[in-house]
Design an enzyme around this catalytic site. Sequence first.
Site, PDB file in Angstrom:
ATOM      1  N   HIS A  30       0.852  -1.191   0.000  1.00  0.00           N
ATOM      2  CA  HIS A  30       0.000   0.000   0.000  1.00  0.00           C
ATOM      3  C   HIS A  30       0.885   1.237   0.000  1.00  0.00           C
ATOM      4  O   HIS A  30       1.867   1.308   0.745  1.00  0.00           O
ATOM      5  CB  HIS A  30      -0.914   0.001   1.220  1.00  0.00           C
ATOM      6  CG  HIS A  30      -1.887   1.147   1.228  1.00  0.00           C
ATOM      7  ND1 HIS A  30      -2.711   1.425   0.155  1.00  0.00           N
ATOM      8  CD2 HIS A  30      -2.146   2.106   2.161  1.00  0.00           C
ATOM      9  CE1 HIS A  30      -3.442   2.487   0.432  1.00  0.00           C
ATOM     10  NE2 HIS A  30      -3.118   2.930   1.633  1.00  0.00           N
ATOM     11  N   HIS A  42      -3.094   9.228   1.175  1.00  0.00           N
ATOM     12  CA  HIS A  42      -3.090   8.020   0.339  1.00  0.00           C
ATOM     13  C   HIS A  42      -4.472   7.763  -0.236  1.00  0.00           C
ATOM     14  O   HIS A  42      -5.477   8.338   0.197  1.00  0.00           O
ATOM     15  CB  HIS A  42      -2.590   6.816   1.141  1.00  0.00           C
ATOM     16  CG  HIS A  42      -3.338   6.561   2.417  1.00  0.00           C
ATOM     17  ND1 HIS A  42      -3.994   5.380   2.683  1.00  0.00           N
ATOM     18  CD2 HIS A  42      -3.528   7.334   3.527  1.00  0.00           C
ATOM     19  CE1 HIS A  42      -4.553   5.435   3.883  1.00  0.00           C
ATOM     20  NE2 HIS A  42      -4.282   6.612   4.413  1.00  0.00           N
ATOM     21  N   CYS A 154      -3.533   2.765  -5.402  1.00  0.00           N
ATOM     22  CA  CYS A 154      -2.785   3.634  -4.496  1.00  0.00           C
ATOM     23  C   CYS A 154      -1.392   3.969  -5.015  1.00  0.00           C
ATOM     24  O   CYS A 154      -0.891   5.080  -4.813  1.00  0.00           O
ATOM     25  CB  CYS A 154      -2.686   2.975  -3.111  1.00  0.00           C
ATOM     26  SG  CYS A 154      -1.902   1.339  -3.108  1.00  0.00           S
TER      27      CYS A 154
END
Length: 306
Positions: A30, A42, A154
């Site tokens: 991530h 994010h 992401c």
Amino acid sequence: MGVLSNKIKRDQLKPGDHIYSWRHFYLYSHHGIYDTEGKVIHFTQGAGHEIGRGTVLDRIISSSCPTPPISTECEICGDQSRLDGVISSCIDCFLSGGNLYLFEYGVSPVFYLASARGGTCTLAKSDPPEDVLHRASYLLQNGFGSYNLSNNNCEDFAIYCKTGLLVETATSVGRSGQAAAFQAATSAVRSSPLRYLTTRVTGLAVGGLAVEGLVSCGSYCVSRLVSDIGFRHDAVKVPVERLVDQSHLCDPQAAVNSPTPSCIGVRHDVVKVPDERLVDQSHLCDPQAAVDIPTPRGRIVIADID
């Protein structure tokens, strides 16, 4: 920092850094942009917003949700587990108990290929931190479109914030190194030219397997390299203001496909039209006619249309 590990300590972080943390036993990572004062901006797909197919992909997508390292609500962020889109979290929630890694920019092709895992570095160069933070903050307020595991995830968000680059073609897999690596691996396995030969000529089985392995490895490396945002020739800079134009909110790619800004303040086909000409009786039903007719009627004189 290096080929084997990009792990970094928190006190080494600088505003505008692209950071990431591995999830599910290094299956997926991530990504986000480090802001200031322990905050990370994010792009996430919250629990309850997954693709809903009951597969492992649901778990991968929902793993991007910010959660505290222990099963209690974060005192700083609160409960963000069901939020989706661009959000700001404390670094503990962003990491979710994982280690901290720094994504590297401006690496050489040799270094890039030596990093076998996708999603850790790119050939593209980073813009100055102030530009990175401007994009991240702007997208925090305006969004980055709909989350898509292969085309708009992401890592795509973080790479865009760092570089301002988008890919012109609609057939790309986004800017994500992870998605590109997965596609490259799949293509290498499917396209191995010797996979049938080794099943028919038993005497060459061992040597064939070795050669096939080298060919597949080479195919994987080449596919990864040509997919990198810093190597591609169809990557263009797109201002964040155009990216989040109302017509592009659902599809960041549309910002690339629309070369002419829609804002009237920057268009080159806008001209001044005197009120008298605009409301001439022959133009009441069609204001465009006032622009198309260069010579005004009657006693109206235009000294300067600017």
